[in-house]
Design an enzyme around this catalytic site. Structure first.
Site, mmCIF file in Angstrom:
data_model
loop_
_atom_site.group_PDB
_atom_site.id
_atom_site.type_symbol
_atom_site.label_atom_id
_atom_site.label_comp_id
_atom_site.label_asym_id
_atom_site.label_seq_id
_atom_site.Cartn_x
_atom_site.Cartn_y
_atom_site.Cartn_z
ATOM 1 N N CYS A 157 -32.812 -58.361 19.223
ATOM 2 C CA CYS A 157 -31.682 -59.061 18.964
ATOM 3 C C CYS A 157 -31.279 -60.230 19.358
ATOM 4 O O CYS A 157 -30.241 -60.820 19.670
ATOM 5 C CB CYS A 157 -30.530 -58.214 18.345
ATOM 6 S SG CYS A 157 -29.983 -57.272 20.086
ATOM 7 N N ASN A 176 -32.072 -61.853 26.011
ATOM 8 C CA ASN A 176 -31.217 -62.996 26.745
ATOM 9 C C ASN A 176 -30.945 -62.275 28.180
ATOM 10 O O ASN A 176 -31.536 -62.846 29.085
ATOM 11 C CB ASN A 176 -30.169 -63.434 26.154
ATOM 12 C CG ASN A 176 -30.100 -64.043 24.892
ATOM 13 O OD1 ASN A 176 -31.288 -64.384 24.663
ATOM 14 N ND2 ASN A 176 -29.139 -64.392 24.086
ATOM 15 N N ASP A 177 -30.259 -60.893 28.034
ATOM 16 C CA ASP A 177 -30.006 -60.374 29.271
ATOM 17 C C ASP A 177 -31.260 -59.704 29.947
ATOM 18 O O ASP A 177 -31.209 -59.448 31.134
ATOM 19 C CB ASP A 177 -28.719 -59.284 28.912
ATOM 20 C CG ASP A 177 -27.465 -59.763 29.455
ATOM 21 O OD1 ASP A 177 -27.452 -60.532 30.231
ATOM 22 O OD2 ASP A 177 -26.421 -59.640 28.429
ATOM 23 N N ARG A 232 -21.610 -58.933 16.816
ATOM 24 C CA ARG A 232 -20.697 -59.052 18.250
ATOM 25 C C ARG A 232 -19.409 -58.840 17.661
ATOM 26 O O ARG A 232 -18.716 -59.347 17.099
ATOM 27 C CB ARG A 232 -20.884 -60.330 18.779
ATOM 28 C CG ARG A 232 -22.268 -60.631 19.026
ATOM 29 C CD ARG A 232 -22.505 -61.946 19.891
ATOM 30 N NE ARG A 232 -23.757 -62.323 19.913
ATOM 31 C CZ ARG A 232 -24.499 -63.271 19.069
ATOM 32 N NH1 ARG A 232 -23.869 -63.634 17.850
ATOM 33 N NH2 ARG A 232 -25.797 -63.608 19.356
ATOM 34 N N HIS A 284 -23.976 -73.259 25.587
ATOM 35 C CA HIS A 284 -23.378 -73.477 24.512
ATOM 36 C C HIS A 284 -24.256 -74.632 23.755
ATOM 37 O O HIS A 284 -23.981 -74.592 22.381
ATOM 38 C CB HIS A 284 -22.066 -74.201 24.645
ATOM 39 C CG HIS A 284 -21.049 -73.115 24.735
ATOM 40 N ND1 HIS A 284 -19.893 -73.268 25.570
ATOM 41 C CD2 HIS A 284 -20.898 -72.107 24.370
ATOM 42 C CE1 HIS A 284 -18.822 -72.064 25.469
ATOM 43 N NE2 HIS A 284 -19.709 -71.422 24.639
ATOM 44 N N GLU A 295 -31.191 -54.026 27.738
ATOM 45 C CA GLU A 295 -30.899 -55.361 28.311
ATOM 46 C C GLU A 295 -31.218 -55.179 29.912
ATOM 47 O O GLU A 295 -31.338 -56.249 30.472
ATOM 48 C CB GLU A 295 -29.591 -55.794 28.109
ATOM 49 C CG GLU A 295 -29.225 -55.960 26.756
ATOM 50 C CD GLU A 295 -27.507 -55.910 26.692
ATOM 51 O OE1 GLU A 295 -27.089 -56.906 26.343
ATOM 52 O OE2 GLU A 295 -27.083 -54.752 26.679
ATOM 53 N N ARG A 312 -22.240 -54.010 17.442
ATOM 54 C CA ARG A 312 -22.314 -53.522 18.951
ATOM 55 C C ARG A 312 -20.975 -53.341 19.229
ATOM 56 O O ARG A 312 -20.056 -54.418 18.992
ATOM 57 C CB ARG A 312 -22.979 -54.748 19.666
ATOM 58 C CG ARG A 312 -22.963 -54.435 21.209
ATOM 59 C CD ARG A 312 -23.443 -55.600 21.822
ATOM 60 N NE ARG A 312 -22.589 -56.853 21.934
ATOM 61 C CZ ARG A 312 -23.066 -58.137 22.333
ATOM 62 N NH1 ARG A 312 -24.267 -58.253 22.732
ATOM 63 N NH2 ARG A 312 -22.220 -59.024 22.237
#
Length: 552
Positions: free
Chosen positions: A480, A432-433, A284, A183, A409, A320
């Protein structure tokens, strides 16, 4: 002396250190002197007061900050939390102790589940402190106020603090925990705040002057006059860069490179356009579903999509479908508790179990697209097999959405990219993933933050696999994940075959300026230098050295 961590963005700041105040002490376990009913009333009143304050703060910020603060307020109103407090009060303890034990129990549970819920565990620790502060008539741990601008240093920052930082006073943030997708990192990036997370900086001294260099991920103590002059020059260059006229993304040789925005709700669309987004590379849709007991109606979803599309007439908007499941539990998706939800029923796996939810979402999006000139594309998350990709593309096209793609991912999807792209229209790499699964390192755990780095050559090689597959088949390959927001890494990703980049809107100016300085051939050479490394740190240094050789 120099400390290092994971930098967020390219900013640089100079100022004195001010440490976050330490956590409040653990409440006493001594018996209460009043009835359990009175203690429950005290606990409920304190929780309600904190929830009101969080909602007040939410009303002062936009974007992810507002969403996070509103989610925290909802946690305090969760009946399960209230029930747990009641159970602890039955032991005869005070409201302070019952709140502490109830939140500690939930925090331990969520930490064990990993992923999205582990991130929520950190939020619970902050909420517990805030409620106990109200109960004890104390000030909760918070951002210091030394009376002058400062560099904030903390073990970690609570969302309530990060979202409402006074940017006139806080020059930069350094946290000892957290990774690039925490965060703190996400909100810092949104606010264009200089930040380094997961830093080995416990030795920083209160009041000491430091230079925080996010681009290089370092904190320099006791800087010389030359160090300060160089940092000041960098600051001035970044200000000039941000003020430069907005143009379409392209390389120095004229090669187009569309720069798109990652958005979590329609509320951020106008700001993304203002900052130069040429469209949306990742929209998202979870905001429509999270904290809901039932899936939203087709009409409610269509209205939200229409608001988004209205901001991007004639431009590409990639949506998505719902990325939820065991690690973002939604009652209407079903599913049981899983010991390792990051590897369980999430993304497309969960949607296949609840196909009507997916079809309603696609119908809503198709309805919104029919009323807009935006070029709508849809993609599925967490695709691992060619069969999943083929199934999703068929369902999307049945729903009236002709351009369907997949998120890459999972390493399996990257290794099968040619076959994947044989059944869909495009691929979008979620770095990220992809990094998390390639390195077996939870992207929300500070203890493995050094492994959760998209610069790792193993991750870059998978990106190259997808880029080469896209080039061979003439299919677009976008990025992305937040890796695209790192200007130097953006050059590497282009050199590996990316045909568009999507990021937080605040990062667009820096990436646009960096790409305009290199040709496609140079980008490929810089990428090759990174690929030839053994680890992330070496890859980053090799890419920088190669870029400096071209750019001087």
């Amino acid at each position: 002396m120099e400390y290092s961590g994971t930098g967020v963005g390219r900013g640089i700041a100079i100022g004195p250190v001010a440490w976050m105040s330490p956590p409040m002490p653990e409440p006493s376990a001594a018996p209460s002197l009043v009835t359990a009913e009175r203690e429950l009333e005290r606990a409920q009143d304190a929780a309600a007061e904190v929830a009101r304050e969080l909602r007040r703060r939410a009303g002062t910020v936009d974007g992810s900050g507002r969403e996070v603060l509103e989610a925290q307020a909802l946690m305090l109103e969760d009946p399960a939390v209230d029930s747990s407090v009641r159970e602890h009060l039955a032991r005869g303890v005070t409201a302070e102790r019952a709140v502490f034990d109830a939140f500690a129990g939930y925090r331990a549970l969520l930490m064990g589940m990993g992923g999205y819920l582990a991130e929520r565990a950190a939020d619970l620790a902050d909420l517990s402190q805030r409620v106990i502060a109200v109960l004890t008539h104390s000030s909760p741990p918070g951002v210091p106020d030394p009376g002058h601008p400062f560099v904030l240093v903390a073990n970690d920052l609570a969302p309530a603090d990060t979202a409402t930082l006074d940017l006139e006073q806080v020059l930069a943030v350094v946290t000892l925990e957290g990774g690039p997708t925490s965060h703190t990192a996400i909100l810092a990036r949104e606010k264009s705040l200089v930040a380094i997370v997961g830093a080995d900086a416990s030795g920083l001294v209160e009041g000491a002057t430091v230079i925080v260099d996010a681009e290089r991920g370092r904190i320099l103590t006791d800087p010389t006059a030359e160090d300060v002059a160089a940092a000041t020059a960098r600051q001035e260059a970044l200000v000039a860069e941000a003020a430069a006229p907005i143009t379409a993304g392209r390389l120095a040789d004229g090669t187009p490179m569309p720069l798109l925005a990652n958005l979590g709700s329609p509320d951020g669309a106008a700001e993304a356009v203002r900052l130069g987004a040429e469209g949306v590379g990742l929209f998202r849709t979870e905001f429509l579903f999270l904290d809901a007991e039932a899936a939203p109606t087709v009409e409610a979803q269509r209205d939200a999509y229409e608001r988004l599309l209205a901001a991007f007439p004639g431009r590409k908007v990639v949506v998505r479908v719902l990325d939820a499941g065991a690690d973002k539990p939604l009652a209407f998706l079903g599913g049981a508790h899983e010991e390792n939800p990051a590897l369980g029923l999430r993304g497309i796996r969960a949607l296949r179990r609840a196909e009507p939810v997916l079809r309603d979402q696609l119908d809503a999006l198709a309805g919104a697209a029919a009323r807009s000139s935006a070029k709508v594309e849809v993609m599925a998350p967490m695709i691992a097999t060619v069969e999943e990709a083929d199934w999703f593309a068929a369902v999307a096209r049945e729903s009236g959405l002709p351009v369907a793609g997949v998120m890459i991912e999972v390493p399996a999807a990257a290794l099968l990219a040619r076959r994947m792209l044989g059944v869909v229209d495009f691929a979008s790499i979620g770095t990220n993933d992809l990094t998390q699964y390639t390195m077996a390192a939870d992207r929300l755990l500070g203890g493995v933050a050094e492994l959760q780095d998209p610069w790792h050559p193993a991750v870059l090689r998978l990106v190259r696999e997808v880029g080469e597959a896209g080039a061979a088949l003439g299919k677009p390959v976008g990025i992305c994940g937040e890796a695209a927001a790192d200007p130097l890494l953006a050059v590497v990703l282009v050199g590996l075959g990316a045909t568009s980049l999507s990021m937080s809107p605040s990062a667009l100016a820096g990436v646009r300026a960096q790409l305009a300085r290199v040709t496609a051939a140079q980008a490929r050479e810089i990428a090759a230098a990174a690929l030839d490394a053994d680890d992330a740190a070496t890859a980053r240094r090799a890419a920088r050295a190669a870029a400096d050789a071209f750019l001087g």
